[in-house]
Design a protein around this motif. Structure first.
Motif, PDB file in Angstrom:
ATOM      1  N   GLN A   1      45.118  72.558  33.220  1.00 39.34           N
ATOM      2  CA  GLN A   1      44.732  73.065  34.538  1.00 39.34           C
ATOM      3  C   GLN A   1      44.002  71.994  35.342  1.00 39.34           C
ATOM      4  O   GLN A   1      44.294  71.780  36.530  1.00 39.34           O
ATOM      5  N   MET A   2      43.060  71.295  34.695  1.00 38.58           N
ATOM      6  CA  MET A   2      42.309  70.262  35.409  1.00 38.58           C
ATOM      7  C   MET A   2      43.230  69.130  35.847  1.00 38.58           C
ATOM      8  O   MET A   2      43.123  68.629  36.990  1.00 38.58           O
ATOM      9  N   LEU A   3      44.148  68.702  34.969  1.00 36.73           N
ATOM     10  CA  LEU A   3      45.045  67.602  35.316  1.00 36.73           C
ATOM     11  C   LEU A   3      45.996  67.989  36.448  1.00 36.73           C
ATOM     12  O   LEU A   3      46.259  67.193  37.369  1.00 36.73           O
ATOM     13  N   LEU A   4      46.538  69.202  36.385  1.00 32.39           N
ATOM     14  CA  LEU A   4      47.454  69.633  37.440  1.00 32.39           C
ATOM     15  C   LEU A   4      46.729  69.810  38.766  1.00 32.39           C
ATOM     16  O   LEU A   4      47.299  69.509  39.845  1.00 32.39           O
ATOM     17  N   GLN A   5      45.491  70.293  38.727  1.00 30.00           N
ATOM     18  CA  GLN A   5      44.719  70.396  39.967  1.00 30.00           C
ATOM     19  C   GLN A   5      44.443  69.011  40.550  1.00 30.00           C
ATOM     20  O   GLN A   5      44.534  68.810  41.779  1.00 30.00           O
ATOM     21  N   ALA A   6      44.114  68.050  39.646  1.00 28.28           N
ATOM     22  CA  ALA A   6      43.897  66.680  40.126  1.00 28.28           C
ATOM     23  C   ALA A   6      45.173  66.087  40.685  1.00 28.28           C
ATOM     24  O   ALA A   6      45.151  65.377  41.710  1.00 28.28           O
ATOM     25  N   ALA A   7      46.311  66.357  40.030  1.00 30.04           N
ATOM     26  CA  ALA A   7      47.579  65.846  40.542  1.00 30.04           C
ATOM     27  C   ALA A   7      47.900  66.445  41.903  1.00 30.04           C
ATOM     28  O   ALA A   7      48.421  65.761  42.807  1.00 30.04           O
ATOM     29  N   ASP A   8      47.591  67.741  42.068  1.00 28.77           N
ATOM     30  CA  ASP A   8      47.853  68.386  43.352  1.00 28.77           C
ATOM     31  C   ASP A   8      47.011  67.769  44.475  1.00 28.77           C
ATOM     32  O   ASP A   8      47.486  67.606  45.609  1.00 28.77           O
ATOM     33  N   ARG A   9      45.758  67.408  44.135  1.00 36.24           N
ATOM     34  CA  ARG A   9      44.891  66.838  45.156  1.00 36.24           C
ATOM     35  C   ARG A   9      45.325  65.426  45.562  1.00 36.24           C
ATOM     36  O   ARG A   9      45.145  65.000  46.709  1.00 36.24           O
ATOM     37  N   THR A  10      45.886  64.659  44.612  1.00 35.71           N
ATOM     38  CA  THR A  10      46.229  63.265  44.896  1.00 35.71           C
ATOM     39  C   THR A  10      47.723  63.033  45.113  1.00 35.71           C
ATOM     40  O   THR A  10      48.181  61.897  45.146  1.00 35.71           O
TER      41      THR A  10
ATOM     42  N   ALA B   1      51.388  57.811  42.349  1.00 33.34           N
ATOM     43  CA  ALA B   1      51.438  57.250  40.991  1.00 33.34           C
ATOM     44  C   ALA B   1      50.398  57.901  40.092  1.00 33.34           C
ATOM     45  O   ALA B   1      50.681  58.276  38.942  1.00 33.34           O
ATOM     46  N   THR B   2      49.189  58.042  40.609  1.00 36.59           N
ATOM     47  CA  THR B   2      48.141  58.701  39.819  1.00 36.59           C
ATOM     48  C   THR B   2      48.491  60.165  39.564  1.00 36.59           C
ATOM     49  O   THR B   2      48.271  60.688  38.467  1.00 36.59           O
ATOM     50  N   ALA B   3      49.051  60.830  40.546  1.00 37.38           N
ATOM     51  CA  ALA B   3      49.432  62.237  40.378  1.00 37.38           C
ATOM     52  C   ALA B   3      50.489  62.385  39.293  1.00 37.38           C
ATOM     53  O   ALA B   3      50.415  63.295  38.446  1.00 37.38           O
ATOM     54  N   ARG B   4      51.513  61.489  39.330  1.00 42.05           N
ATOM     55  CA  ARG B   4      52.541  61.569  38.286  1.00 42.05           C
ATOM     56  C   ARG B   4      51.949  61.284  36.898  1.00 42.05           C
ATOM     57  O   ARG B   4      52.372  61.880  35.899  1.00 42.05           O
ATOM     58  N   ALA B   5      50.968  60.371  36.815  1.00 38.61           N
ATOM     59  CA  ALA B   5      50.310  60.099  35.537  1.00 38.61           C
ATOM     60  C   ALA B   5      49.588  61.345  35.028  1.00 38.61           C
ATOM     61  O   ALA B   5      49.619  61.660  33.830  1.00 38.61           O
ATOM     62  N   HIS B   6      48.928  62.061  35.952  1.00 37.80           N
ATOM     63  CA  HIS B   6      48.265  63.315  35.554  1.00 37.80           C
ATOM     64  C   HIS B   6      49.282  64.334  35.038  1.00 37.80           C
ATOM     65  O   HIS B   6      49.029  65.042  34.047  1.00 37.80           O
ATOM     66  N   VAL B   7      50.438  64.413  35.703  1.00 43.27           N
ATOM     67  CA  VAL B   7      51.474  65.377  35.273  1.00 43.27           C
ATOM     68  C   VAL B   7      52.006  64.999  33.898  1.00 43.27           C
ATOM     69  O   VAL B   7      52.218  65.866  33.034  1.00 43.27           O
ATOM     70  N   ARG B   8      52.256  63.681  33.689  1.00 49.11           N
ATOM     71  CA  ARG B   8      52.748  63.256  32.374  1.00 49.11           C
ATOM     72  C   ARG B   8      51.720  63.565  31.275  1.00 49.11           C
ATOM     73  O   ARG B   8      52.068  64.006  30.173  1.00 49.11           O
ATOM     74  N   THR B   9      50.450  63.316  31.576  1.00 46.46           N
ATOM     75  CA  THR B   9      49.405  63.635  30.586  1.00 46.46           C
ATOM     76  C   THR B   9      49.364  65.125  30.305  1.00 46.46           C
ATOM     77  O   THR B   9      49.228  65.564  29.152  1.00 46.46           O
ATOM     78  N   ALA B  10      49.492  65.932  31.346  1.00 42.85           N
ATOM     79  CA  ALA B  10      49.503  67.390  31.168  1.00 42.85           C
ATOM     80  C   ALA B  10      50.702  67.831  30.344  1.00 42.85           C
ATOM     81  O   ALA B  10      50.607  68.763  29.523  1.00 42.85           O
ATOM     82  N   THR B  11      51.850  67.168  30.552  1.00 45.14           N
ATOM     83  CA  THR B  11      53.040  67.494  29.764  1.00 45.14           C
ATOM     84  C   THR B  11      52.814  67.209  28.285  1.00 45.14           C
ATOM     85  O   THR B  11      53.202  68.002  27.412  1.00 45.14           O
ATOM     86  N   GLY B  12      52.173  66.077  27.971  1.00 47.45           N
ATOM     87  CA  GLY B  12      51.866  65.762  26.578  1.00 47.45           C
ATOM     88  C   GLY B  12      50.921  66.776  25.961  1.00 47.45           C
ATOM     89  O   GLY B  12      51.092  67.192  24.808  1.00 47.45           O
TER      90      GLY B  12
END
Length: 373
Positions: free
Chosen positions: A192-201, A207-218
Motif C-alpha cells: 500500500q505504501m509503495l503504490l501510494q508513493a508510486a501514485d504520487r510520483t 522511473a521512481t514510480a515504476r521502481a516502486h511498482v516493481r518493488t510492490a510486485t516482488g
C-alpha cells in the motif's frame, strides 16, 4: 476366603475320619464333601452378579453344607467363608438374613456336638458372623469409594484433556494471527505504501514510480507464497475431495521409478482433521525421503486402526543406514524428520525410525485417539 474354605473343609473331613473310623455315613460324608468342593470351585465362573444361575448355585452350596452339618456338626466352621459368599452374591438385606440363619444353624450344630452346655458355643458364632459381616461391609464401602475416586479421576483427566485441546486451539489461533500479522499484513502494508508513493510520483518521476511498482510486485509475490504456505498447513488439498485419509494416502506416489503400495488394516474410524493432516504430511515427507535418499524400488504405506490409536507405517526396500536417527541425531540434518517429530509430538504420539543397511527403512507414526465419552 477360598483358601480358608478348602482348609476348613479338609480339616472337617479329617476330623470326622479320625473321630468316627468305620462309620456307615463315611461314604456320604466324603461324597458330599467332594460335591461341596466342586460346587464351590464353580462359583467364580458364574460371576458376582446375583443372576438366577448364581442364586441357584448359592442355594445348592448351602443345601449341601446343611446336610453335611446334620451328618457331622464339625462341618459348621465352613460357614465363615459361606458368610462372605452370601454377602457377595445377595442384596445386603437378604444376605444378612441368610447369614443370621446360617449362624443359628451353626449354634445349634455346635450345641448338639458338645457334651455339655458351653456359653462360648452360644456366643462365638454370632460374634464371628457379626465380625465377618462388618468387615465385608467396610470393604465394600472402601471399594465403592475407590470406584468413585477412579471415576472422578477419569472425568478430571477428560476435562483436563478438553482444556488442553482448547488451550492448544487458542495457541494455534494466536500463532496463525502472529504469522498473518508478521507476513501477510506487513506485505500488504508495504505494498500500500509503495503504490501510494508510486501514485504520487507517477507524473513527476516515472522511473521512481515504476521502481516502486516493481518493488510492490516482488512483495506481493512473497505474500502470495506465504499465503499458500499457510493454506497448505491448515488444509491439505489432498483431503478436500471427501475420500478421507485412506484415499489420500492411496493416491500418493514417490516418483516414476518407485512403486508405492497402500494397505489399510483394522476398522476405519473418523479421525480429527489435524490428525489426518499430520499423517498425510508425514507420509508425503517420508516418500520424499525415499525418493531422494533411499534408492528404493518399492515403498509400502500401511494405515492401521488399533482402537485406541492410529498408526502409519512407511517402509521401503532401499539402502537403509547404519545409525538410528533419533531426535536431534545427525540424521536429522534436514527439515523433514524434525517436522515429522514436531507434528506427532503436538498430537501426543510417537515417531520411531528403524533401518538396517541394505534392508531398507521403516518409519512409524503412532497417534493416540481419544476414547468415546
Amino acid at each position: 476366603m477360598h483358601t480358608a474354605f478348602f482348609l476348613l473343609l479338609g480339616a472337617s473331613v479329617a476330623r470326622f475320619l479320625l473321630r468316627h473310623p468305620g462309620s456307615p455315613s463315611t461314604p456320604w460324608i466324603l461324597a458330599l464333601s467332594i460335591t461341596l468342593a466342586l460346587l464351590y470351585v464353580l462359583g467364580p465362573a458364574l460371576g458376582a452378579a446375583p443372576t438366577v444361575r448364581r442364586l441357584l448355585w448359592l442355594g445348592l452350596v448351602v443345601a449341601v453344607w446343611v446336610v453335611l452339618v446334620v451328618l457331622a456338626p464339625s462341618f459348621a466352621w465352613c460357614a465363615v467363608p459361606l458368610f462372605f459368599t452370601a454377602l457377595r452374591t445377595l442384596p445386603p438385606r437378604a444376605a444378612i438374613v441368610l447369614v443370621a440363619l446360617l449362624t443359628v444353624f451353626v449354634v445349634a450344630a455346635q450345641l448338639k456336638l458338645s457334651r455339655e452346655f458351653d456359653p462360648n458355643l452360644l456366643l462365638a458364632p454370632p460374634a464371628i458372623a457379626a465380625l465377618a459381616t462388618a468387615v465385608f461391609v467396610h470393604m465394600e464401602r472402601q471399594a465403592e469409594s475407590q470406584r468413585a475416586l477412579i471415576d472422578d479421576l477419569i472425568r478430571t483427566r477428560r476435562e483436563l484433556a478438553a482444556t488442553e485441546r482448547r488451550e492448544g486451539t487458542l495457541a494455534e489461533r494466536q500463532r496463525l494471527s502472529m504469522e498473518i500479522h508478521d507476513t501477510l499484513a506487513q506485505h500488504l502494508s508495504s505494498q500500500q505504501m509503495l503504490l501510494q508513493a508510486a501514485d504520487r510520483t507517477w507524473d513527476s518521476d516515472p522511473a521512481t514510480a515504476r521502481a516502486h511498482v516493481r518493488t510492490a510486485t516482488g512483495i506481493a509475490a512473497r505474500g502470495l507464497a506465504e499465503a499458500r504456505r499457510l493454506v497448505h498447513d491448515l488444509a491439505p488439498p489432498e483431503l478436500e475431495g471427501g475420500g478421507g485419509l485412506a484415499e489420500a494416502l492411496r493416491a500418493l506416489d514417490a516418483g516414476p521409478d518407485i512403486e508405492v503400495r497402500f494397505h489399510l488394516e483394522g476398522t476405519p474410524a473418523p479421525l480429527p482433521d489435524r490428525v489426518q493432516s499430520a499423517l498425510l504430511r508425514i507420509a508425503q515427507g517420508a516418500l520424499a525421503n525415499v525418493r531422494e535418499h533411499a534408492h528404493a524400488r518399492t515403498a509400502a504405506l500401511t494405515l492401521s486402526f488399533l482402537g485406541d490409536q492410529v498408526v502409519l507405517d512407511v517402509a521401503d526396500d532401499g539402502a537403509g543406514f547404519t545409525e538410528p536417527r533419533g531426535a536431534g541425531a545427525a540424521g536429522d540434518r534436514g527439515h523433514g524428520l524434525p517436522a515429522m517429530r514436531a507434528r506427532v509430538r503436538q498430537l501426543g504420539g510417537t515417531l520411531t525410525l528403524e533401518s538396517t543397511p541394505g534392508e531398507g527403512t521403516v518409519l512409524s507414526a503412532a497417534i493416540p485417539l481419544e476414547p468415546p465419552v
